[in-house]
Design a protein around this motif. Sequence first.
Motif, PDB file in Angstrom:
ATOM      1  N   SER A  37       0.790  -1.228   0.023  1.00  0.00           N
ATOM      2  CA  SER A  37      -0.113   0.024  -0.204  1.00  0.00           C
ATOM      3  C   SER A  37       1.005   1.218  -0.038  1.00  0.00           C
ATOM      4  CB  SER A  37      -0.773  -0.137   1.180  1.00  0.00           C
ATOM      5  OG  SER A  37      -1.593   1.289   1.269  1.00  0.00           O
ATOM      6  N   ALA A  38       0.807   1.971  -0.894  1.00  0.00           N
ATOM      7  CA  ALA A  38       1.501   3.389  -1.283  1.00  0.00           C
ATOM      8  C   ALA A  38       1.370   3.980  -0.128  1.00  0.00           C
ATOM      9  CB  ALA A  38       1.369   3.914  -2.537  1.00  0.00           C
ATOM     10  N   ALA A  39      -0.073   4.045   0.393  1.00  0.00           N
ATOM     11  CA  ALA A  39      -0.526   5.186   1.235  1.00  0.00           C
ATOM     12  C   ALA A  39       0.054   5.014   2.738  1.00  0.00           C
ATOM     13  CB  ALA A  39      -1.802   5.106   1.406  1.00  0.00           C
ATOM     14  N   LEU A  40       0.353   3.535   2.857  1.00  0.00           N
ATOM     15  CA  LEU A  40       1.222   3.111   4.221  1.00  0.00           C
ATOM     16  C   LEU A  40       2.562   3.243   4.217  1.00  0.00           C
ATOM     17  CD1 LEU A  40      -1.271   0.197   5.276  1.00  0.00           C
ATOM     18  CD2 LEU A  40      -1.311   2.291   6.104  1.00  0.00           C
ATOM     19  N   THR A  41       3.380   2.938   3.189  1.00  0.00           N
ATOM     20  CA  THR A  41       4.760   3.010   2.928  1.00  0.00           C
ATOM     21  C   THR A  41       5.074   4.552   2.681  1.00  0.00           C
ATOM     22  OG1 THR A  41       4.845   2.540   0.418  1.00  0.00           O
ATOM     23  CG2 THR A  41       4.798   0.717   2.085  1.00  0.00           C
ATOM     24  N   GLY A  42       4.366   5.449   2.040  1.00  0.00           N
ATOM     25  CA  GLY A  42       4.603   6.680   1.743  1.00  0.00           C
ATOM     26  C   GLY A  42       5.412   6.743   0.457  1.00  0.00           C
ATOM     27  N   LYS A  43       5.577   5.438  -0.160  1.00  0.00           N
ATOM     28  CA  LYS A  43       6.517   5.556  -1.410  1.00  0.00           C
ATOM     29  C   LYS A  43       5.266   6.046  -2.671  1.00  0.00           C
ATOM     30  CE  LYS A  43       9.693   2.157   0.259  1.00  0.00           C
ATOM     31  NZ  LYS A  43       9.982   0.533  -0.056  1.00  0.00           N
ATOM     32  N   HIS A  86     -18.122   7.045  -9.777  1.00  0.00           N
ATOM     33  CA  HIS A  86     -17.798   5.938  -8.817  1.00  0.00           C
ATOM     34  C   HIS A  86     -16.380   5.661  -8.816  1.00  0.00           C
ATOM     35  CE1 HIS A  86     -18.588   2.172  -6.851  1.00  0.00           C
ATOM     36  NE2 HIS A  86     -17.762   1.760  -7.723  1.00  0.00           N
ATOM     37  N   PHE A  87     -15.636   5.688  -7.812  1.00  0.00           N
ATOM     38  CA  PHE A  87     -14.344   5.656  -7.613  1.00  0.00           C
ATOM     39  C   PHE A  87     -13.910   4.106  -7.647  1.00  0.00           C
ATOM     40  CE2 PHE A  87     -14.805  10.095  -6.442  1.00  0.00           C
ATOM     41  CZ  PHE A  87     -13.630  10.543  -6.883  1.00  0.00           C
ATOM     42  N   SER A  88     -12.747   3.542  -8.060  1.00  0.00           N
ATOM     43  CA  SER A  88     -12.159   2.434  -8.042  1.00  0.00           C
ATOM     44  C   SER A  88     -12.034   1.726  -6.529  1.00  0.00           C
ATOM     45  CB  SER A  88     -11.062   2.138  -8.760  1.00  0.00           C
ATOM     46  OG  SER A  88      -9.946   2.670  -8.518  1.00  0.00           O
ATOM     47  N   ASP A  89     -12.040   0.481  -6.428  1.00  0.00           N
ATOM     48  CA  ASP A  89     -11.845  -0.163  -5.109  1.00  0.00           C
ATOM     49  C   ASP A  89     -10.306   0.395  -4.689  1.00  0.00           C
ATOM     50  OD1 ASP A  89     -14.140  -1.410  -5.218  1.00  0.00           O
ATOM     51  OD2 ASP A  89     -13.548  -3.267  -5.694  1.00  0.00           O
ATOM     52  N   GLU A  90      -9.590   0.235  -5.710  1.00  0.00           N
ATOM     53  CA  GLU A  90      -7.951   0.830  -5.283  1.00  0.00           C
ATOM     54  C   GLU A  90      -7.874   2.041  -4.738  1.00  0.00           C
ATOM     55  OE1 GLU A  90      -9.055  -0.940  -7.907  1.00  0.00           O
ATOM     56  OE2 GLU A  90      -8.094  -2.703  -8.253  1.00  0.00           O
ATOM     57  N   GLN A  91      -8.601   2.851  -5.540  1.00  0.00           N
ATOM     58  CA  GLN A  91      -8.673   4.524  -4.971  1.00  0.00           C
ATOM     59  C   GLN A  91      -9.235   4.593  -3.758  1.00  0.00           C
ATOM     60  OE1 GLN A  91      -7.570   8.041  -6.870  1.00  0.00           O
ATOM     61  NE2 GLN A  91      -7.342   7.591  -4.517  1.00  0.00           N
ATOM     62  N   ILE A  92     -10.322   4.036  -3.457  1.00  0.00           N
ATOM     63  CA  ILE A  92     -11.014   3.998  -2.178  1.00  0.00           C
ATOM     64  C   ILE A  92     -10.063   3.406  -0.898  1.00  0.00           C
ATOM     65  CG2 ILE A  92     -12.963   3.533  -0.710  1.00  0.00           C
ATOM     66  CD1 ILE A  92     -13.439   5.596  -2.466  1.00  0.00           C
ATOM     67  N   GLY A  93      -9.369   2.224  -1.455  1.00  0.00           N
ATOM     68  CA  GLY A  93      -8.243   1.667  -0.396  1.00  0.00           C
ATOM     69  C   GLY A  93      -7.233   2.441  -0.284  1.00  0.00           C
ATOM     70  N   PHE A  94      -6.590   2.960  -0.920  1.00  0.00           N
ATOM     71  CA  PHE A  94      -5.576   4.138  -0.926  1.00  0.00           C
ATOM     72  C   PHE A  94      -6.054   5.216   0.116  1.00  0.00           C
ATOM     73  CE2 PHE A  94      -3.581   8.287  -1.793  1.00  0.00           C
ATOM     74  CZ  PHE A  94      -2.050   7.904  -1.696  1.00  0.00           C
ATOM     75  N   ARG A 143      -8.479   4.934   2.258  1.00  0.00           N
ATOM     76  CA  ARG A 143      -8.684   4.276   3.567  1.00  0.00           C
ATOM     77  C   ARG A 143      -7.486   4.233   4.343  1.00  0.00           C
ATOM     78  NH1 ARG A 143      -9.628  -1.026   2.037  1.00  0.00           N
ATOM     79  NH2 ARG A 143      -7.286  -1.197   2.047  1.00  0.00           N
ATOM     80  N   ASP A 144      -6.408   3.623   3.824  1.00  0.00           N
ATOM     81  CA  ASP A 144      -4.956   3.467   4.307  1.00  0.00           C
ATOM     82  C   ASP A 144      -4.614   4.861   4.707  1.00  0.00           C
ATOM     83  OD1 ASP A 144      -5.480   1.005   3.977  1.00  0.00           O
ATOM     84  OD2 ASP A 144      -4.007   0.459   2.240  1.00  0.00           O
ATOM     85  N   ARG A 145      -4.642   5.733   3.942  1.00  0.00           N
ATOM     86  CA  ARG A 145      -3.892   6.979   4.111  1.00  0.00           C
ATOM     87  C   ARG A 145      -4.653   7.861   5.315  1.00  0.00           C
ATOM     88  NH1 ARG A 145      -4.394  11.901  -0.006  1.00  0.00           N
ATOM     89  NH2 ARG A 145      -6.560  11.947   0.713  1.00  0.00           N
ATOM     90  N   ARG A 146      -5.870   7.563   5.494  1.00  0.00           N
ATOM     91  CA  ARG A 146      -6.677   7.900   6.590  1.00  0.00           C
ATOM     92  C   ARG A 146      -6.330   7.259   7.745  1.00  0.00           C
ATOM     93  NH1 ARG A 146     -13.103   7.606   6.841  1.00  0.00           N
ATOM     94  NH2 ARG A 146     -12.806   9.071   5.199  1.00  0.00           N
ATOM     95  N   SER A 147      -6.123   5.949   7.817  1.00  0.00           N
ATOM     96  CA  SER A 147      -5.683   5.268   9.023  1.00  0.00           C
ATOM     97  C   SER A 147      -4.172   5.581   9.467  1.00  0.00           C
ATOM     98  CB  SER A 147      -5.549   3.686   8.769  1.00  0.00           C
ATOM     99  OG  SER A 147      -4.564   3.191   7.774  1.00  0.00           O
ATOM    100  N   ARG A 148      -3.482   5.942   8.402  1.00  0.00           N
ATOM    101  CA  ARG A 148      -1.951   6.463   8.647  1.00  0.00           C
ATOM    102  C   ARG A 148      -1.945   7.689   9.712  1.00  0.00           C
ATOM    103  NH1 ARG A 148       2.416   8.244   4.012  1.00  0.00           N
ATOM    104  NH2 ARG A 148       4.207   8.313   5.399  1.00  0.00           N
ATOM    105  N   TYR A 149      -3.056   8.469   9.528  1.00  0.00           N
ATOM    106  CA  TYR A 149      -3.232   9.491  10.339  1.00  0.00           C
ATOM    107  C   TYR A 149      -4.019   9.594  11.560  1.00  0.00           C
ATOM    108  CZ  TYR A 149      -0.504  12.380   6.772  1.00  0.00           C
ATOM    109  OH  TYR A 149       0.260  12.712   6.039  1.00  0.00           O
ATOM    110  N   GLY A 150      -4.288   8.100  11.749  1.00  0.00           N
ATOM    111  CA  GLY A 150      -5.257   8.147  12.885  1.00  0.00           C
ATOM    112  C   GLY A 150      -6.733   7.891  12.711  1.00  0.00           C
ATOM    113  N   GLY A 151      -7.027   7.653  11.788  1.00  0.00           N
ATOM    114  CA  GLY A 151      -8.585   7.560  11.468  1.00  0.00           C
ATOM    115  C   GLY A 151      -9.037   6.132  11.374  1.00  0.00           C
TER     116      GLY A 151
END
Length: 345
Positions: free
Chosen positions: A179-185, A260-268, A270-278
């Motif tokens: 997940s690029a949102a979690l790794t920051g890459k 309608h956004f793709s599952d991958e876009q929504i997943g990104f 979601r993961d970015r939100r969790s990275r900041y505590g959501g």
Amino acid sequence: WAWFAGRNLAREKIGNSISAQQTLRPVAGGRLTRLTLRHRFDNGLSIIAGRAPVNSYFNNSPLNCVFMSNAMCLTPYGAITDLGITAYPNSSWAGLVRYDVNDRWYAQAGVFDYNNELNKAGKNGLDFSVGEGTGTISAYEVGYQTSFANDRLPRTYRVGMYRNSDGGKSSYFDANGNSAALTGKPTAVQDGARLGVYAMGDQTVWRGEGKRNLAVFGRVYVNTGNEAPVDHFVSAGFVKTGTFAGRDQDTLAMFVSNTHFSDEQIGFLRDRRSRYGGTGAPHADEIITELSYGWALKKGVRLMPNLQYVINPDPIYAPTRTTNIPDALIVGLRVDVHFAQLFGW
């Protein structure tokens, strides 16, 4: 040539990616948007070559920009985000062939250089280099269209497709498959091609005196190639030309759209939100509606107050947000001045 200035208020004040300000562009300043040569043969064949944007020729309609939201104007949402089609005011090398079967049926195809570097600040549309792009955009369209000159109830129907040989980037994965949102890459470059299909229709359903009329319309875009941020986009609405007594040139218009956004876009997201505590994920469907009135103040001058309502705004430009963005009400005013009409040129 076009000149742009200003700020994207939807991005700054709401955080979502679909601008409410029609043609606002992130790169300010002047830009050469079209420089073409066109030759029409006697048999209905036309050839165009030069510098041009894809959306000046494909999947467009005069009804699109009766509205201010970028969900509709200039091109129905999806193709620019997914396929990177060049859109006004950005241009690239282009070649088009069109064949008008008669005054109603036509078919056309075009090839455009894909070089995203040309959209950056400082280029101004004047970089005429050749062979430095990362891909080629091809577009194909078949259409049927009439006008008030040959049809009491004019109509336009178009179907088409886009292909970009540049595969684009993943909406979710980094180069290692995480997940690029979690790794920051950065997100990973994709092989293959980006593909999308579209259909649109405008149909006049009532006509009064002169050109007073009521037209209804629909738009559909579907991503059919590599994974991209938008899976599909649909919209429908109406445009009433001629409103109150003596206001034959005024318009009353409304549309409703769903992105309608793709599952991958929504997943990104979601993961970015969790990275900041959501926790949780944003909604996959962003619904936008606009009600506008076009007041023809005088010949060449039109005022267009409008109300826009955004349900489930996407948080693409709100990276640190940990909760869903509330629905947004937007009050807008557009002023159009056409100098050729105003001064009778």
